[in-house]
Write a protein that holds these residues in place. Structure first.
Motif, PDB file in Angstrom:
ATOM      1  N   ASN A  57       1.000  -1.339   0.045  1.00  8.88           N
ATOM      2  CA  ASN A  57      -0.060  -0.025   0.118  1.00  8.88           C
ATOM      3  C   ASN A  57       0.709   1.486  -0.059  1.00  8.88           C
ATOM      4  OD1 ASN A  57       0.888   0.801   2.459  1.00  8.88           O
ATOM      5  ND2 ASN A  57      -1.353   0.526   3.641  1.00  8.88           N
ATOM      6  N   LEU A  58       2.070   1.192  -0.149  1.00  9.95           N
ATOM      7  CA  LEU A  58       2.929   2.304   0.117  1.00  9.95           C
ATOM      8  C   LEU A  58       2.695   3.310  -0.774  1.00  9.95           C
ATOM      9  CD1 LEU A  58       5.368   3.443   1.451  1.00  9.95           C
ATOM     10  CD2 LEU A  58       6.940   2.216   0.007  1.00  9.95           C
ATOM     11  N   GLU A  59       2.870   3.290  -2.069  1.00  7.08           N
ATOM     12  CA  GLU A  59       2.625   4.253  -3.014  1.00  7.08           C
ATOM     13  C   GLU A  59       1.041   4.838  -2.821  1.00  7.08           C
ATOM     14  OE1 GLU A  59       2.813   6.863  -5.969  1.00  7.08           O
ATOM     15  OE2 GLU A  59       4.500   5.746  -5.165  1.00  7.08           O
ATOM     16  N   ALA A  60       0.154   4.357  -2.752  1.00 10.93           N
ATOM     17  CA  ALA A  60      -1.140   4.704  -2.563  1.00 10.93           C
ATOM     18  C   ALA A  60      -1.181   5.521  -1.146  1.00 10.93           C
ATOM     19  CB  ALA A  60      -2.419   3.865  -2.605  1.00 10.93           C
ATOM     20  N   ALA A  61      -0.625   4.904  -0.261  1.00 12.72           N
ATOM     21  CA  ALA A  61      -0.923   5.356   1.210  1.00 12.72           C
ATOM     22  C   ALA A  61       0.043   6.840   1.416  1.00 12.72           C
ATOM     23  CB  ALA A  61      -0.200   4.672   2.202  1.00 12.72           C
TER      24      ALA A  61
ATOM     25  N   THR B  83      -0.172  12.704   1.418  1.00 11.30           N
ATOM     26  CA  THR B  83       0.387  13.865   0.941  1.00 11.30           C
ATOM     27  C   THR B  83      -1.041  14.830   0.563  1.00 11.30           C
ATOM     28  OG1 THR B  83       2.389  12.893   0.207  1.00 11.30           O
ATOM     29  CG2 THR B  83       1.633  15.174  -0.749  1.00 11.30           C
ATOM     30  N   ASN B  84      -2.129  14.377   0.052  1.00  7.84           N
ATOM     31  CA  ASN B  84      -2.990  14.994  -0.660  1.00  7.84           C
ATOM     32  C   ASN B  84      -3.985  15.108   0.619  1.00  7.84           C
ATOM     33  OD1 ASN B  84      -4.890  15.624  -2.760  1.00  7.84           O
ATOM     34  ND2 ASN B  84      -6.256  14.468  -1.677  1.00  7.84           N
ATOM     35  N   SER B  85      -4.214  14.525   1.522  1.00  5.85           N
ATOM     36  CA  SER B  85      -5.008  14.757   2.582  1.00  5.85           C
ATOM     37  C   SER B  85      -4.377  15.746   3.544  1.00  5.85           C
ATOM     38  CB  SER B  85      -5.346  13.461   3.655  1.00  5.85           C
ATOM     39  OG  SER B  85      -5.812  12.629   2.900  1.00  5.85           O
ATOM     40  N   TYR B  86      -3.094  15.647   3.728  1.00  6.15           N
ATOM     41  CA  TYR B  86      -2.591  16.770   4.687  1.00  6.15           C
ATOM     42  C   TYR B  86      -2.639  18.327   4.167  1.00  6.15           C
ATOM     43  CZ  TYR B  86       1.055  19.005   7.600  1.00  6.15           C
ATOM     44  OH  TYR B  86       1.690  19.855   8.445  1.00  6.15           O
ATOM     45  N   LEU B  87      -2.058  18.346   2.641  1.00  9.05           N
ATOM     46  CA  LEU B  87      -1.916  19.299   2.109  1.00  9.05           C
ATOM     47  C   LEU B  87      -3.291  20.063   1.848  1.00  9.05           C
ATOM     48  CD1 LEU B  87       1.195  18.825  -0.325  1.00  9.05           C
ATOM     49  CD2 LEU B  87       1.141  20.082   1.855  1.00  9.05           C
ATOM     50  N   LEU B  88      -4.276  19.429   1.415  1.00  7.94           N
ATOM     51  CA  LEU B  88      -5.816  19.769   1.365  1.00  7.94           C
ATOM     52  C   LEU B  88      -6.160  20.519   2.658  1.00  7.94           C
ATOM     53  CD1 LEU B  88      -7.866  17.227  -0.877  1.00  7.94           C
ATOM     54  CD2 LEU B  88      -7.415  19.784  -1.325  1.00  7.94           C
ATOM     55  N   GLN B  89      -6.060  19.996   3.628  1.00  5.55           N
ATOM     56  CA  GLN B  89      -6.185  20.249   5.223  1.00  5.55           C
ATOM     57  C   GLN B  89      -5.467  21.518   5.607  1.00  5.55           C
ATOM     58  OE1 GLN B  89      -6.909  17.600   8.170  1.00  5.55           O
ATOM     59  NE2 GLN B  89      -5.887  18.848   9.551  1.00  5.55           N
TER      60      GLN B  89
END
Length: 284
Positions: free
Chosen positions: A200-204, A209-215
């Motif tokens: 799951n490394l690539e997807a995780a 990254t997406n979740s953190y920067l969006l928030q």
């Protein structure tokens, strides 16, 4: 085997996984990566158990007095038996991310008095460590020596592992800047913790990254607010601030993306950039 130099380093560190309770011995023979997932899964389960969802705080006192935490100690002691050299690069990245995040919480549980912030704990990242195979690894040595490929520490400007250090054998050859959104240092602005595996490394990493920067990346009253991680580790993302902004632009929301475009467009007065970080600890 553990060398004399490693024993000497143990004496100057708080090595948290040396003791083992024979009465709680776990007989399962787990490989290194499986063990790291067990450690992080166990930590996440306990954190959830002692989390006050209304207040958003963790009762670390109840945490460290629990039977589950004693069981966790047995798992952590088994890190002494793993062979990191058998892991490929993706496995090694997942292993050390999991271990880093578990060690952070374990380090907090070992404090007699919890601070308002991990910054209030002297040498928090340079003294708390696990014995992994024959070598000790502090939080700093895992993050900067292994996961960042021994690039210079942003505070000191020098690598944390010397050229002759045997642990350099395990450093990652290519720095993936997305690790900065997978590591949790115990502060409120730190990323959400996940359990990482080779599969799951690539997807995780991409999701983290997406979740953190969006928030965290926001535009408020003409100011583009960025988490200070992006300032401290700018060179991990790009050679300059412009490159770093282009790197994060694909992950932020529409307003932040438009603000970045204005900043990077010659002749347009874009919003000011302001870096922030909340080091407060979530404690009950």
């Amino acid at each position: 085997m553990t060398t004399s130099s490693d024993l000497a380093s143990c004496a100057s560190m708080k090595v948290l996984n040396l003791k083992q309770d024979p009465g709680l011995k776990d007989a399962m023979d787990a490989d290194a990566l499986s063990l790291s997932r067990l450690l992080q899964t166990s930590m996440l389960r306990m954190t959830g158990e002692f989390l006050n969802e209304v207040a958003g705080t963790v009762d670390y006192l109840a945490f460290r007095l629990s039977q589950d935490y004693r069981q966790y100690g047995v798992l952590a002691s088994r890190l002494q038996d793993v062979d990191v050299s058998k892991l490929n690069n993706n496995q090694r990245m997942a292993f050390f991310i999991n271990v880093y995040n578990a060690l952070t919480v374990d380090s907090l549980c070992h404090l007699k008095t919890l601070p308002a912030s991990t910054l209030d704990v002297e040498n928090f990242w340079t003294t708390n460590a696990y014995l992994i195979g024959p070598h000790t690894y502090t939080l700093d040595q895992i993050e900067h020596g292994i996961l960042r490929g021994n690039k210079a520490h942003p505070s000191s400007g020098t690598p944390v592992l010397s050229p002759a250090d045997p642990r350099l054998e395990h450093r990652l050859p290519n720095l993936d800047p997305r690790i900065h959104f997978a590591l949790n240092c115990g502060a409120k602005t730190c990323p959400v913790v996940r359990v990482y595996s080779e599969s799951n490394l690539e997807a995780a990493l991409e999701t983290a990254t997406n979740s953190y920067l969006l928030q965290e990346v926001q535009v408020t009253e003409g100011v583009l607010k960025l988490p200070q991680i992006l300032e401290w580790y700018q060179q991990d993302f790009a050679d300059d601030q412009e490159g770093m902004l282009r790197w994060i632009q694909v992950y932020v929301d529409e307003a932040a993306s438009a603000a970045i475009t204005d900043i990077l467009t010659p002749g347009i007065t874009g919003p000011k950039i302001q870096y922030f970080y909340d080091w407060s600890l979530n404690t009950a």
